[in-house]
Design a protein around this motif. Structure first.
Motif, PDB file in Angstrom:
ATOM      1  N   GLY A   1     -13.611 122.712  38.942  1.00 49.10           N
ATOM      2  CA  GLY A   1     -13.302 122.293  40.296  1.00 49.10           C
ATOM      3  C   GLY A   1     -12.048 122.949  40.815  1.00 49.10           C
ATOM      4  O   GLY A   1     -11.494 123.861  40.198  1.00 49.10           O
ATOM      5  N   ASN A   2     -11.572 122.448  41.959  1.00 48.20           N
ATOM      6  CA  ASN A   2     -10.377 122.992  42.594  1.00 48.20           C
ATOM      7  C   ASN A   2      -9.089 122.546  41.912  1.00 48.20           C
ATOM      8  O   ASN A   2      -8.007 122.921  42.348  1.00 48.20           O
ATOM      9  N   ASP A   3      -9.177 121.747  40.865  1.00 49.28           N
ATOM     10  CA  ASP A   3      -7.992 121.282  40.143  1.00 49.28           C
ATOM     11  C   ASP A   3      -7.581 122.244  39.026  1.00 49.28           C
ATOM     12  O   ASP A   3      -6.730 121.912  38.204  1.00 49.28           O
ATOM     13  N   ASN A   4      -8.191 123.434  38.987  1.00 49.78           N
ATOM     14  CA  ASN A   4      -7.894 124.487  37.997  1.00 49.78           C
ATOM     15  C   ASN A   4      -8.385 124.140  36.596  1.00 49.78           C
ATOM     16  O   ASN A   4      -8.071 124.853  35.646  1.00 49.78           O
ATOM     17  N   ALA A   5      -9.111 123.077  36.438  1.00 51.06           N
ATOM     18  CA  ALA A   5      -9.531 122.613  35.111  1.00 51.06           C
ATOM     19  C   ALA A   5     -10.976 123.018  34.807  1.00 51.06           C
ATOM     20  O   ALA A   5     -11.826 123.052  35.689  1.00 51.06           O
ATOM     21  N   LEU A   6     -11.199 123.303  33.543  1.00 54.01           N
ATOM     22  CA  LEU A   6     -12.538 123.513  32.994  1.00 54.01           C
ATOM     23  C   LEU A   6     -12.753 122.399  31.983  1.00 54.01           C
ATOM     24  O   LEU A   6     -11.980 122.268  31.026  1.00 54.01           O
ATOM     25  N   LEU A   7     -13.749 121.568  32.217  1.00 55.15           N
ATOM     26  CA  LEU A   7     -14.022 120.435  31.338  1.00 55.15           C
ATOM     27  C   LEU A   7     -15.302 120.670  30.559  1.00 55.15           C
ATOM     28  O   LEU A   7     -16.302 121.133  31.115  1.00 55.15           O
ATOM     29  N   ILE A   8     -15.259 120.360  29.277  1.00 57.25           N
ATOM     30  CA  ILE A   8     -16.432 120.440  28.418  1.00 57.25           C
ATOM     31  C   ILE A   8     -16.783 119.023  27.997  1.00 57.25           C
ATOM     32  O   ILE A   8     -15.935 118.289  27.470  1.00 57.25           O
ATOM     33  N   TRP A   9     -18.038 118.666  28.215  1.00 54.43           N
ATOM     34  CA  TRP A   9     -18.511 117.309  27.944  1.00 54.43           C
ATOM     35  C   TRP A   9     -19.547 117.329  26.830  1.00 54.43           C
ATOM     36  O   TRP A   9     -20.350 118.252  26.742  1.00 54.43           O
ATOM     37  N   ASP A  10     -19.538 116.304  26.014  1.00 54.55           N
ATOM     38  CA  ASP A  10     -20.603 116.071  25.043  1.00 54.55           C
ATOM     39  C   ASP A  10     -21.564 115.101  25.712  1.00 54.55           C
ATOM     40  O   ASP A  10     -21.210 113.937  25.944  1.00 54.55           O
ATOM     41  N   VAL A  11     -22.750 115.567  26.041  1.00 55.59           N
ATOM     42  CA  VAL A  11     -23.690 114.752  26.816  1.00 55.59           C
ATOM     43  C   VAL A  11     -24.189 113.529  26.044  1.00 55.59           C
ATOM     44  O   VAL A  11     -24.750 112.618  26.631  1.00 55.59           O
ATOM     45  N   ARG A  12     -23.961 113.506  24.743  1.00 59.48           N
ATOM     46  CA  ARG A  12     -24.378 112.343  23.945  1.00 59.48           C
ATOM     47  C   ARG A  12     -23.374 111.201  24.030  1.00 59.48           C
ATOM     48  O   ARG A  12     -23.688 110.077  23.663  1.00 59.48           O
ATOM     49  N   HIS A  13     -22.161 111.504  24.513  1.00 61.83           N
ATOM     50  CA  HIS A  13     -21.105 110.500  24.605  1.00 61.83           C
ATOM     51  C   HIS A  13     -20.485 110.517  25.991  1.00 61.83           C
ATOM     52  O   HIS A  13     -19.916 111.522  26.402  1.00 61.83           O
ATOM     53  N   CYS A  14     -20.611 109.437  26.706  1.00 61.35           N
ATOM     54  CA  CYS A  14     -20.027 109.341  28.044  1.00 61.35           C
ATOM     55  C   CYS A  14     -18.548 108.989  27.940  1.00 61.35           C
ATOM     56  O   CYS A  14     -18.065 108.589  26.903  1.00 61.35           O
ATOM     57  N   GLY A  15     -17.855 109.123  29.021  1.00 60.64           N
ATOM     58  CA  GLY A  15     -16.438 108.762  29.050  1.00 60.64           C
ATOM     59  C   GLY A  15     -15.557 109.969  29.253  1.00 60.64           C
ATOM     60  O   GLY A  15     -15.631 110.640  30.263  1.00 60.64           O
ATOM     61  N   GLU A  16     -14.717 110.247  28.282  1.00 67.92           N
ATOM     62  CA  GLU A  16     -13.757 111.339  28.369  1.00 67.92           C
ATOM     63  C   GLU A  16     -14.392 112.676  27.987  1.00 67.92           C
ATOM     64  O   GLU A  16     -15.265 112.721  27.118  1.00 67.92           O
ATOM     65  N   PRO A  17     -13.913 113.769  28.604  1.00 69.10           N
ATOM     66  CA  PRO A  17     -14.425 115.088  28.211  1.00 69.10           C
ATOM     67  C   PRO A  17     -14.002 115.434  26.787  1.00 69.10           C
ATOM     68  O   PRO A  17     -12.964 114.972  26.298  1.00 69.10           O
ATOM     69  N   LEU A  18     -14.805 116.250  26.148  1.00 75.01           N
ATOM     70  CA  LEU A  18     -14.511 116.738  24.800  1.00 75.01           C
ATOM     71  C   LEU A  18     -13.270 117.632  24.831  1.00 75.01           C
ATOM     72  O   LEU A  18     -12.385 117.523  23.979  1.00 75.01           O
TER      73      LEU A  18
ATOM     74  N   TRP B   1     -14.609 131.518  26.170  1.00 71.97           N
ATOM     75  CA  TRP B   1     -14.312 130.278  25.448  1.00 71.97           C
ATOM     76  C   TRP B   1     -15.277 130.075  24.292  1.00 71.97           C
ATOM     77  O   TRP B   1     -16.460 130.391  24.408  1.00 71.97           O
ATOM     78  N   ASN B   2     -14.768 129.520  23.220  1.00 69.24           N
ATOM     79  CA  ASN B   2     -15.591 128.996  22.135  1.00 69.24           C
ATOM     80  C   ASN B   2     -15.512 127.483  22.268  1.00 69.24           C
ATOM     81  O   ASN B   2     -14.514 126.868  21.876  1.00 69.24           O
ATOM     82  N   THR B   3     -16.538 126.873  22.859  1.00 70.48           N
ATOM     83  CA  THR B   3     -16.491 125.440  23.119  1.00 70.48           C
ATOM     84  C   THR B   3     -16.790 124.607  21.874  1.00 70.48           C
ATOM     85  O   THR B   3     -16.587 123.400  21.890  1.00 70.48           O
ATOM     86  N   LEU B   4     -17.248 125.248  20.816  1.00 71.96           N
ATOM     87  CA  LEU B   4     -17.458 124.524  19.557  1.00 71.96           C
ATOM     88  C   LEU B   4     -16.120 124.305  18.853  1.00 71.96           C
ATOM     89  O   LEU B   4     -15.924 123.298  18.167  1.00 71.96           O
ATOM     90  N   GLU B   5     -15.200 125.256  19.042  1.00 71.32           N
ATOM     91  CA  GLU B   5     -13.869 125.173  18.427  1.00 71.32           C
ATOM     92  C   GLU B   5     -12.802 124.696  19.417  1.00 71.32           C
ATOM     93  O   GLU B   5     -11.699 124.339  19.019  1.00 71.32           O
ATOM     94  N   GLY B   6     -13.111 124.761  20.721  1.00 68.58           N
ATOM     95  CA  GLY B   6     -12.142 124.363  21.731  1.00 68.58           C
ATOM     96  C   GLY B   6     -11.052 125.395  21.958  1.00 68.58           C
ATOM     97  O   GLY B   6      -9.895 125.038  22.194  1.00 68.58           O
ATOM     98  N   THR B   7     -11.430 126.682  21.910  1.00 61.50           N
ATOM     99  CA  THR B   7     -10.426 127.742  22.033  1.00 61.50           C
ATOM    100  C   THR B   7     -10.808 128.767  23.098  1.00 61.50           C
ATOM    101  O   THR B   7     -11.981 129.019  23.341  1.00 61.50           O
ATOM    102  N   CYS B   8      -9.775 129.372  23.685  1.00 59.37           N
ATOM    103  CA  CYS B   8      -9.937 130.521  24.564  1.00 59.37           C
ATOM    104  C   CYS B   8      -9.846 131.748  23.673  1.00 59.37           C
ATOM    105  O   CYS B   8      -8.837 131.956  22.997  1.00 59.37           O
ATOM    106  N   THR B   9     -10.889 132.557  23.662  1.00 55.69           N
ATOM    107  CA  THR B   9     -10.931 133.697  22.747  1.00 55.69           C
ATOM    108  C   THR B   9     -10.506 135.008  23.402  1.00 55.69           C
ATOM    109  O   THR B   9     -10.183 135.960  22.702  1.00 55.69           O
ATOM    110  N   LEU B  10     -10.507 135.058  24.743  1.00 61.17           N
ATOM    111  CA  LEU B  10     -10.143 136.294  25.422  1.00 61.17           C
ATOM    112  C   LEU B  10      -9.822 136.008  26.880  1.00 61.17           C
ATOM    113  O   LEU B  10     -10.459 135.164  27.508  1.00 61.17           O
TER     114      LEU B  10
END
Length: 110
Positions: free
Chosen positions: A6-23, A60-69
């Protein structure tokens, strides 16, 4: 996984099996995140692009939660697409270069 931006500069990754907070909540972009695209070749690989004040493409590697490049493209990223047949990413740009670039993966060379 699900990604949202969104316009808040954030990229959020969600686990669709668990609602609530982003992963993961990535706050690496310095402007609105304008585009994202999942890799059809590698599980958990995501590319994102920032607006005018950011001008970067990040992998991004969303499995590890890292920016790779991170690549400074010199202009805002408007769209991103990952080829389904070859490991390449296409990006479209607005101000200031107004261009279309095809990036080879994993080197991210045009």
């Amino acid at each position: 996984q699900l990604a949202s931006v969104g316009n808040d500069n954030a990229l959020l990754i969600w686990d669709v099996r668990h609602c609530g907070e982003p992963l993961y909540r990535f706050l690496h972009h310095n402007a609105a995140v304008k585009a994202i695209c999942w890799s059809p070749h590698e599980r958990g690989a995501l590319v994102s692009g920032g607006g005018t004040a950011d001008r970067s493409i990040r992998l991004w590697n969303t499995l590890e939660g890292t920016c790779t490049l991170k690549i400074d493209t010199g202009s805002q990223v408007c769209n991103l697409g990952w080829s389904k047949t070859v490991n390449e990413i296409v990006s479209t740009h607005g101000y200031s270069y107004n261009q279309i670039v095809v990036w080879n993966q994993p080197t991210m060379t045009p």
